[in-house]
Design an enzyme around this catalytic site. Structure first.
Site, PDB file in Angstrom:
ATOM      1  N   ASP A 186      47.931  20.263  22.797  1.00 18.21           N
ATOM      2  CA  ASP A 186      47.809  20.710  21.535  1.00 18.21           C
ATOM      3  C   ASP A 186      48.564  19.771  20.733  1.00 18.21           C
ATOM      4  OD1 ASP A 186      47.620  21.948  19.290  1.00 18.21           O
ATOM      5  OD2 ASP A 186      48.411  23.834  19.920  1.00 18.21           O
TER       6      ASP A 186
ATOM      7  N   LYS B 273      48.750  14.203  11.161  1.00 11.50           N
ATOM      8  CA  LYS B 273      47.404  14.910  11.481  1.00 11.50           C
ATOM      9  C   LYS B 273      46.612  14.973  10.554  1.00 11.50           C
ATOM     10  CE  LYS B 273      45.399  18.728  14.364  1.00 11.50           C
ATOM     11  NZ  LYS B 273      45.663  19.867  15.047  1.00 11.50           N
TER      12      LYS B 273
ATOM     13  N   GLU C 295      40.252  24.013  18.693  1.00 15.46           N
ATOM     14  CA  GLU C 295      41.365  24.788  19.025  1.00 15.46           C
ATOM     15  C   GLU C 295      40.913  26.238  19.140  1.00 15.46           C
ATOM     16  OE1 GLU C 295      43.926  23.274  15.768  1.00 15.46           O
ATOM     17  OE2 GLU C 295      43.990  21.444  17.120  1.00 15.46           O
TER      18      GLU C 295
ATOM     19  N   ASP D 164      42.517  31.037  13.064  1.00 10.74           N
ATOM     20  CA  ASP D 164      43.656  30.067  13.676  1.00 10.74           C
ATOM     21  C   ASP D 164      44.208  29.046  12.346  1.00 10.74           C
ATOM     22  OD1 ASP D 164      44.963  28.024  14.724  1.00 10.74           O
ATOM     23  OD2 ASP D 164      43.507  27.024  15.916  1.00 10.74           O
TER      24      ASP D 164
END
Lengths: 176, 612
Positions: free
Chosen positions: B27, B83, B180, B202
C-alpha cells in the site's frame, strides 16, 4: 476482414431473444470472466496475456450490450440485417414526434423554473412509457415483425436519451 | 542505492517457503506505506524496525538519502506526500510544499530540488517501494516473484502510469495495480465473509475514494467509483495550520518551519480522536483547539466526500437503504467528525472491524498470493472499472468520449474518424480523460500523429482509433488507416509518464551500482518468455492436439517449438525473440480454436448448476 457483427448472444451462450433472462446473463458472464480474466494469466506468456485481455474485453462488451435493453435491441436488429442508423421518412411516427416535443418543453420549463417536483413527475411518466414500449418490443420481435421493432427501437432511443437529460438536469438542480 | 532487490540467500528460508512463490502486497500511501504477505487466505502486515507503517518520506542529503521515519542526516531535506505529484504537472499543485519544484525537460511531471540533485516523484516513490519490497524479500527468504501495488480507485491514467514506472524503476514485477477500495473489499470479503452491496469509504492521507461494490461468493465487482485524488488527512492538517496562523496572527512560514507547523497540527488532530479538546503551542502562541472548531475547519472537505458518495449511489442507480454495509478505510477516517458524518449520511453505523490503516495492504497481499499462483480454496474474481471517461479531441475543441466512466475493465473500444482536407496525409490525435465537454476542462493524456495516410479526398480516409484498457487500468491507443490497408499504428504513453529512455537510464545507473547488467537481464527475460511459451503450448497440445489439429499442423507446431527451445538454450537474444514471434504466428490458429472450444465447454451443461 468480414463486416458481420459478432453474435454476443452466442458468445455468452444465450438464446437470441430480446426478453433475456438477466440472471442467466449474469451467471454466464461471470463464468466466462472466471475463465478468461487476465488475473488468471499473470505469469503466463505475453501472447497468452494479450489474448486474455482481448477476450475479456470482448466478453465485457457483449455483457454491457446485452444488459442494456436499448443496445440489446439494436444488436438483435443488426444480427437480423437491419441497419438502425438509417431512418426513412415513412418510418417516422407523427404522434410520437408530437409527444417528444411536449416532453422536451416540460423538461426545459423545469430547468428554467428550478422545478424539481415537476422534473420527478416527468421522470416517472417517461419511465413508465419506456417500460410499455419495451413490452411492445418483446411482442413484435416474438412475431418476427422487425420493421415494427425498428420503429420501437427509435422510440426507445429517444426515451433513453430523455432519461439521461432528465438526470443531467436533476444533477444541476441538486448541485452535484 | 537501494533500487534493486538484492537476494539474501538462505536467510530464514524454510522448506515450505522454498516451494511457495514469494509475493507481497504494497500500500503506497501519501503519508504512510505498508507491506504485507499472505498465505492460504491469511495475511499479515510486516513490521519494519518495529513499526507497521513506514512514513512515505525520503530524506535527501548531499551524499545520499534515507527512507522513512528514522532520524535523518543533519543536513537532509525531507520529501513527503510525493503521491500527490505523481502524474501531475506543476500547475496542478495548489497547496504549499516544504520543498521546491522545477520543470522537467522530458516529462510533464516536475522535478523536486534536493541537496543530491533533482529527483522525479517517480524516483522518490521507487525508493519507498524498494525499501518495502526488500524487506518483504528478507522476511520471505528470497527474491520476490511479484508484487501487487495499490492505487486510489480515482487515479487517472497518468497517475497509474507513473506508479507503474516507479515499480519498474524499483525493479519489481508488478502482478497487478489494484484499486485501494477493491483491495479493502477483498480483505473484508475473505476475512470477514462480507457479502452484498457495499460502499467503501476510503479517506487516506492525500486521497479520497468511494466505491460501490457487489460482493458475492468470491466475485468482487465494482459498480461505480468516485473520489478526489487531492483530498485527504493532509488537508485537515493544513486547515488546522491555517487556523493556528490566523489565531496567532502569524506569517506563513516556509520550508522546514512549515513542515514543523504541519506536524503540530497533525498531532493536535490525533489528540482530538481521544479527547474533546487539546492545547496547541506554536512559537510564542498557545491556544485550545476543541472538536467543534476542528469540525468547522474540516466540514467543507467532509461535505465534498459526501457529495462524491451521492454521485456514486446515483451512478449505481441505488439508494442508501439498499446497501448491505458501509465500510470505513484509511487512517483519516479516525479523525473526529468523519465517522459521525458518514454515519449520518448513510443512516447506519459504518463498519471498521479491520484496522483502517492496514486493510488495503492486507487485501493487496491476499490478491498477490493468488495472482502469483499459490492456489488455495475458492477462486476469486475482481472486476474493476475505469474511474473517468476516456476520449479524443474532435473538431471545435470538444471531447468525444470513447469509453465512459465506470466501464468494466479490460475494455476495448474503437471509433472511426476521417480526414477533413483533400490530400491530408497526417492526422493529429489528442487523447483526453475526464467528464467535461470542453477539451481544456479535461486532462490531456497524450498527443500523437498518424503519418503516411495515403492522399485522398477529404472524408474518404477511414481512421480507426482503438482504445484498449487492461486489467491494471492502463491505456493503449492505436490508430490505423482502414481503407487502403496501410496500417500505421502507434502506442501512446501518457505525456506525464517517464520516457522509456529515462527509465532505461535510471535502471542502468541503478544496476551499475549493484554490478548488474542490462543485457543479461533482457536476455534472461527473453529466455524465460520463450520457455513459458513452450511450456504453455506443450500443455495445450497434450490437452487438445488430437481433437483440434491435423497431423500436418501438429508437425509444424512441433518444429517451431523445437527450433525455439534450441535457441533459448543459447545467448542470442534477438534470435530468441524472432523465433518466439514465429511460434506465436504458427500457434495463433490453434489458440483461436481452443478459445472457442473453451467457451463452448464453459457454458455447456451448466443449466443444472443454476438451480442451487
Amino acid at each position: 476482414m468480414n463486416n458481420k457483427p459478432t453474435d454476443y448472444f452466442a458468445l455468452l451462450g444465450l438464446p437470441q431473444v430480446f426478453d433475456l433472462d438477466s440472471a442467466q446473463l449474469e451467471s454466464n458472464y461471470r463464468k466466462l470472466q472466471v475463465l478468461w480474466h487476465p488475473d488468471r494469466f499473470v505469469s503466463e506468456s505475453d501472447n497468452k496475456r494479450r489474448q486474455a485481455v482481448q477476450q475479456t474485453s470482448l466478453i465485457n462488451d457483449a455483457f454491457t450490450t446485452l444488459k442494456s435493453p436499448l443496445n440489446r435491441l439494436q444488436h438483435l436488429l443488426e444480427l437480423n440485417g437491419i441497419d438502425t442508423a438509417v431512418l426513412k421518412q415513412e418510418e417516422l411516427d407523427g404522434n410520437f414526434l408530437f409527444q417528444q416535443m411536449e416532453w422536451r418543453e416540460t423538461l426545459q420549463k423545469c430547468g428554467v423554473e428550478n422545478n424539481e417536483p415537476g422534473l420527478q413527475a416527468l421522470d416517472t411518466e417517461v419511465r413508465s412509457t419506456l417500460s410499455q414500449e419495451q413490452k411492445a418490443c418483446v411482442d413484435s420481435l416474438g412475431s418476427g415483425d422487425y420493421s415494427k421493432a425498428k420503429m420501437l427501437f427509435h422510440r426507445l432511443q429517444f426515451l433513453y436519451k430523455l432519461t439521461q437529460e432528465i438526470r443531467a438536469l436533476e444533477d444541476r438542480l441538486l448541485e452535484y | 542505492m537501494a533500487l534493486l532487490k538484492i537476494a539474501e540467500p538462505g536467510q530464514g528460508r524454510t522448506r515450505q517457503a522454498a516451494r511457495r512463490k514469494r509475493a507481497v502486497g504494497i500500500d503506497l500511501g501519501t503519508t504512510n506505506s505498508l507491506v504485507a504477505t499472505a498465505e492460504a487466505g491469511k495475511a499479515r502486515v510486516l513490521e519494519l524496525d518495529g513499526a507497521r507503517l513506514l512514513p512515505s518520506i525520503v530524506h535527501y542529503h548531499k551524499t545520499g538519502f534515507s527512507v522513512g521515519g528514522a532520524t535523518p542526516h543533519a543536513e537532509a531535506m525531507s520529501v513527503s506526500s510525493v503521491k500527490r505529484l505523481m502524474g501531475r504537472g506543476r500547475e496542478d499543485v495548489s497547496h504549499q510544499l516544504s520543498y521546491k519544484l522545477e520543470d522537467s525537460t522530458t516529462s510533464g511531471m516536475p522535478r523536486i530540488v534536493t541537496p543530491s540533485g533533482h529527483v522525479s516523484p517517480v524516483q522518490v516513490s521507487a525508493e519507498i517501494l524498494g525499501v518495502l519490497a526488500k524487506h518483504g524479500a528478507q522476511v520471505l527468504g528470497g527474491d520476490l516473484d511479484g508484487v501487487v501495488i495499490t492505487v486510489p480507485a480515482y487515479f487517472d491514467e497518468a497517475q497509474r502510469e507513473a506508479t507503474r514506472d516507479a515499480a519498474r524503476l524499483a525493479g519489481l514485477n508488478v502482478l497487478r495495480l489494484l484499486s485501494e477500495p477493491t483491495a479493502a473489499a477483498v480483505a473484508y470479503g475473505l476475512d470477514k465473509k462480507l457479502q452484498g452491496t457495499i460502499i467503501i469509504y476510503d479517506l487516506g492521507g492525500g486521497t479520497f475514494d468511494v466505491s460501490l461494490m457487489k460482493l458475492q461468493r468470491g466475485v468482487f465487482e465494482v459498480i461505480a467509483t468516485g473520489g478526489d485524488t487531492s483530498l485527504g488527512g493532509d488537508d485537515f492538517d493544513r486547515a488546522i495550520a491555517q487556523w493556528i496562523l490566523q489565531q496567532g496572527k502569524l506569517q506563513t512560514p516556509q520550508g522546514r518551519d512549515w513542515a514543523e507547523l504541519l506536524a503540530r497540527s497533525k498531532a493536535a488532530k490525533h489528540k482530538l480522536t481521544e479527547q474533546a479538546e487539546t492545547t496547541v503551542e506554536y512559537q510564542d502562541w498557545q491556544g485550545v483547539l476543541d472538536r467543534e472548531t476542528l469540525l468547522s475547519l474540516i466540514r467543507p472537505m467532509i461535505l465534498k466526500t459526501l457529495k462524491s458518495c451521492s454521485r456514486v449511489l446515483r451512478d449505481g442507480d441505488i439508494t442508501s437503504d439498499e446497501l448491505t454495509d458501509v465500510v470505513l478505510v484509511g487512517g483519516s477516517t479516525r479523525t473526529w467528525g468523519v465517522r459521525e458524518s458518514v454515519r449520518d449520511f448513510f443512516g447506519r453505523e459504518p463498519l471498521c472491524s479491520l484496522d483502517p490503516d492496514e486493510v488495503v495492504a492486507i487485501g493487496a497481499a491476499l490478491q498477490a498470493d493468488v495472482l502469483v499462483g499459490n492456489k488455495y480454496g475458492e477462486e476469486t474474481l475482481l472486476l474493476d472499472v475505469i474511474p473517468l471517461s476516456l476520449g479524443i479531441e474532435t473538431m471545435g475543441g470538444l471531447m468525444e468520449k470513447i469509453i465512459p466512466r465506470n466501464t468494466t475493465i479490460p475494455v476495448a473500444r474503437a471509433q472511426e474518424f476521417t480526414t477533413f482536407r483533400d490530400g491530408q496525409t497526417v492526422m493529429a490525435l489528442h487523447v483526453l480523460q475526464g467528464e467535461r465537454e470542453l477539451v481544456p476542462d479535461c486532462r490531456s493524456l497524450a498527443r500523437f500523429e498518424l503519418k503516411n495516410i495515403p492522399a485522398m479526398v477529404a472524408g474518404a480516409a477511414r481512421i480507426r482509433v482503438t482504445f484498449q484498457v487492461d486489467a491494471d487500468g492502463l491505456l493503449e491507443v492505436k490508430a490505423e488507416e482502414m481503407v487502403t490497408g496501410v496500417h500505421s499504428s502507434v502506442v501512446v504513453k501518457p505525456s506525464f509518464g517517464l520516457l522509456d529512455s529515462d527509465i532505461e537510464k535510471m535502471l542502468v545507473e541503478a544496476r551499475s551500482a549493484v554490478e548488474s547488467d542490462v543485457k543479461t537481464r533482457t536476455l534472461r527475460e527473453k529466455q524465460v518468455e520463450a520457455e513459458r511459451h513452450i511450456e504453455a503450448l506443450n500443455a495445450a497440445l497434450a490437452a487438445d492436439a488430437d481433437t483440434l489439429l491435423d497431423e500436418a499442423e501438429k508437425t509444424a507446431l512441433q518444429e517451431a517449438m523445437n527450433t525455439l527451445a534450441e535457441a533459448a538454450g543459447g545467448n542470442d537474444g534477438d534470435l530468441i525473440e524472432r523465433l518466439t514471434h514465429q511460434l506465436n504466428q504458427v500457434s495463433q490458429e490453434f489458440a483461436a480454436r481452443r478459445m472457442d472450444a473453451g467457451i463452448r465447454k464453459a457454458l455447456a451443461g451448466h443449466a443444472i448448476d443454476e438451480l442451487d
